[in-house]
Design an enzyme around this catalytic site. Sequence first.
Site, PDB file in Angstrom:
ATOM      1  NE  ARG A  69      35.277  42.095  41.825  1.00 44.01           N
ATOM      2  CZ  ARG A  69      36.144  42.381  42.616  1.00 44.01           C
ATOM      3  NH1 ARG A  69      36.120  42.772  43.596  1.00 44.01           N
ATOM      4  NH2 ARG A  69      37.706  42.959  41.957  1.00 44.01           N
ATOM      5  CE1 TYR A 209      27.102  45.778  35.824  1.00 41.56           C
ATOM      6  CE2 TYR A 209      29.253  44.795  36.842  1.00 41.56           C
ATOM      7  CZ  TYR A 209      28.124  45.863  35.624  1.00 41.56           C
ATOM      8  OH  TYR A 209      29.038  45.812  34.485  1.00 41.56           O
ATOM      9  CE  LYS A 218      36.805  38.403  39.858  1.00 42.55           C
ATOM     10  NZ  LYS A 218      37.756  37.551  39.002  1.00 42.55           N
ATOM     11  CG  HIS A 238      42.538  36.277  40.607  1.00 41.62           C
ATOM     12  ND1 HIS A 238      42.971  37.946  40.602  1.00 41.62           N
ATOM     13  CD2 HIS A 238      41.398  36.229  39.480  1.00 41.62           C
ATOM     14  CE1 HIS A 238      41.634  38.406  40.022  1.00 41.62           C
ATOM     15  NE2 HIS A 238      41.030  37.839  39.799  1.00 41.62           N
ATOM     16  CB  SER A 260      42.129  44.906  38.042  1.00 40.36           C
ATOM     17  OG  SER A 260      42.850  45.524  38.953  1.00 40.36           O
ATOM     18  CB  CYS A 262      48.495  43.148  34.629  1.00 41.74           C
ATOM     19  SG  CYS A 262      48.947  44.100  36.129  1.00 41.74           S
ATOM     20  CG  ASP A 285      38.765  36.189  36.044  1.00 45.07           C
ATOM     21  OD1 ASP A 285      39.460  36.457  36.678  1.00 45.07           O
ATOM     22  OD2 ASP A 285      37.304  36.459  37.019  1.00 45.07           O
ATOM     23  NE  ARG A 377      33.470  43.987  34.157  1.00 42.52           N
ATOM     24  CZ  ARG A 377      34.066  43.233  35.090  1.00 42.52           C
ATOM     25  NH1 ARG A 377      34.983  42.159  34.816  1.00 42.52           N
ATOM     26  NH2 ARG A 377      35.547  43.458  35.933  1.00 42.52           N
TER      27      ARG A 377
HETATM   28  O1  SAT Z   1      32.396  41.617  38.289  1.00 41.57           O
HETATM   29  S1  SAT Z   1      33.431  40.706  39.220  1.00 41.57           S
HETATM   30  O2  SAT Z   1      33.637  40.202  40.147  1.00 41.57           O
HETATM   31  O3  SAT Z   1      32.796  38.851  38.082  1.00 41.57           O
HETATM   32  C1  SAT Z   1      34.844  40.475  37.701  1.00 41.57           C
HETATM   33  C2  SAT Z   1      36.067  41.595  38.986  1.00 41.57           C
HETATM   34  O4  SAT Z   1      35.518  42.423  39.414  1.00 41.57           O
HETATM   35  O5  SAT Z   1      36.944  40.975  38.426  1.00 41.57           O
HETATM   36 MN    MN Z   2      39.411  38.507  38.307  1.00 38.12          MN
END
Ligand code: SAT
Ligand code: MN
Length: 600
Positions: A69, A209, A218, A238, A260, A262, A285, A377
């Site tokens: 992202r 991506y 998101k 979230h 993130s 954690c 998530d 991923r």
């Molecule tokens: O790439 S995503 O936004 O789906 C996952 C993330 O970055 O938390």
């Molecule tokens: Mn997330």
Amino acid sequence: MTPHQRLNRWIEEITSLCEPDAVQLCDGSPEEYQQMMASLTATGVAKPLNPEKRPNSFLVRSDPADVARVESRTFICSDNEQDAGPTNHWADPNEMKAKLTGLFKGCMRGRTMYVIPFSMGPVGSPIAHIGVEISDSPYVVASMHIMTRVGRAVLEELGTDGDFVPCLHSVGQPLQSGDTGAAWPCNPDNLYIAHFPASREIWSFGSGYGGNALLGKKCFALRIASAMARDEGWLAEHMLILKLTNPDGEYRYIAGAFPSACGKTNLAMLVPTIPGWSVETVGDDICWMKFGDDGQLYAINPEAGFFGVAPGTGMDTNPNAMQTLDGNCIFTNVAETDDGDVWWEGMTDTAPAHLIDWRGNDWTPDSDTPAAHPNARFTVSAAQCPAIADEWEDLKGVPISAILFGGRRASVVPLVNEATSWEQGTFFGSIVASEKTAAAAGAIGELRRDPMAMLPFCGYNMADYWQHWINIGQTANAKLPKIYYVNWFRKDLEGQFVWPGFGENARVLEWIFERCAGRADAVETPIGHLPTLDALNFDGLDLTEDAIATLLRVDIQGWLAEIPLIESYYQQFGTNVPPALFDQLQRLSERLEAAAVNVA
Ligand code: SAT
Ligand code: MN
């Protein structure tokens, strides 16, 4: 094309804007999935894995310039800049539309335009919402099959005039005639992930991506949905959702927000160390919560799959995730083994002697770059998780008893404290932070605030979002969840973690469970309720008295030192900060001062 006039008009409009060679309305069928994977395999971007190792699974390698992202290219396009707030990138909606219309003009030439009707949440759930993604990426189609519910049932649910969020996506690389183009097409120099909260639209250009391209996640389920939730009186968060069952078979549902790194996915699939307790997964998530008639907040996981970070996932850290990945997966940017399987850092203690790394190069343990990209991923259906709760697709959702907020704090923040009210819980959520540096105990490292773990995901002004939380707490007849602030990452004077974490976190969940049942003891402190020594189950844990004292200590001086930091953090939001939060801060400060005097 469909029975839905507004949808048809939008499809026509985008077709004439993007000028694709063909348009395909997606039905979500297994045949369609295989068609996508076959086309990705034909262009060389996907590779089927050894079916004896990993049946019906694929390895995909993205362009090295398109691996995550991109927050710097993510925009909230509200009419007023102040409605995006200081933590979002704002752009004028008309200017953004004009710019993007230019970029989208003819951008799908030589490609097929896929129309993907999808439901976030089980189709027909009153908590669910529908989106339609238009994309020129077969990787997106296949991924949306796994991550959302795609197809005919969604169109039926939409009927002739149902509401949907239009999600427009292009990789931004039209093909010249005869050209097959890049294996992983993208356009990183012209990257835009634009959200229009007022009209509830998403326009994304230039990346194929993850969260840039799978717009249900998101972009819709958090940024646009948070704005919808504000307008409609619910919560789009979230958060993971887990079901916790005690040895007597009583169960409760807990939601939790963590920045993130954690261990959120690990917590969602936790294997408790304490006898008789079990954790099942509802979501890892995202959590949408709406009030039921009984005043409780009912939650669904709007997603249908996991898009998880592969590195760091292994049998020792998350056996449930590993078993979920037995087959029917898409792996992106992991490494490839000599026998046609996948590998990533943390999957096993020792790396294989030879691999092909995520860029397609030979790799050995002597290589000085990682074999898998750190943001590699897995994409896999949640239904495959051995720990998935039976009710994870219940249309009415699951009633939430407790909400956890947690960050990564070496100092100050104890293992767990319970907010004495919803407002105090909102306050704790608003100040969640992780330390950038591994601070020695007593000193405060550089803090990165990540309120409610929503920093990059709130579709409007963060401070207005806090006000929305306060408002939710004032809903008539609401039976609100209790709120907890947890910290698994406390360090001692030598800089060692004090708490073992992972499965042992179930001990903290046990206390929370018992608090919700009205059975566990707590002491009242300036920062809320902390477990008494007896109330937290340390049986069989090899912890010194000092360690336990550190975990449950109310660090009066440390908290006092945080008061001005919180104050200046709030100040960047100006007058949008809810007075209720300043009030919480003021009262916390007074209680700490009084305690400091008592100690002295
Ligand atoms: O790439 S995503 O936004 O789906 C996952 C993330 O970055 O938390
Ligand atoms: Mn997330």
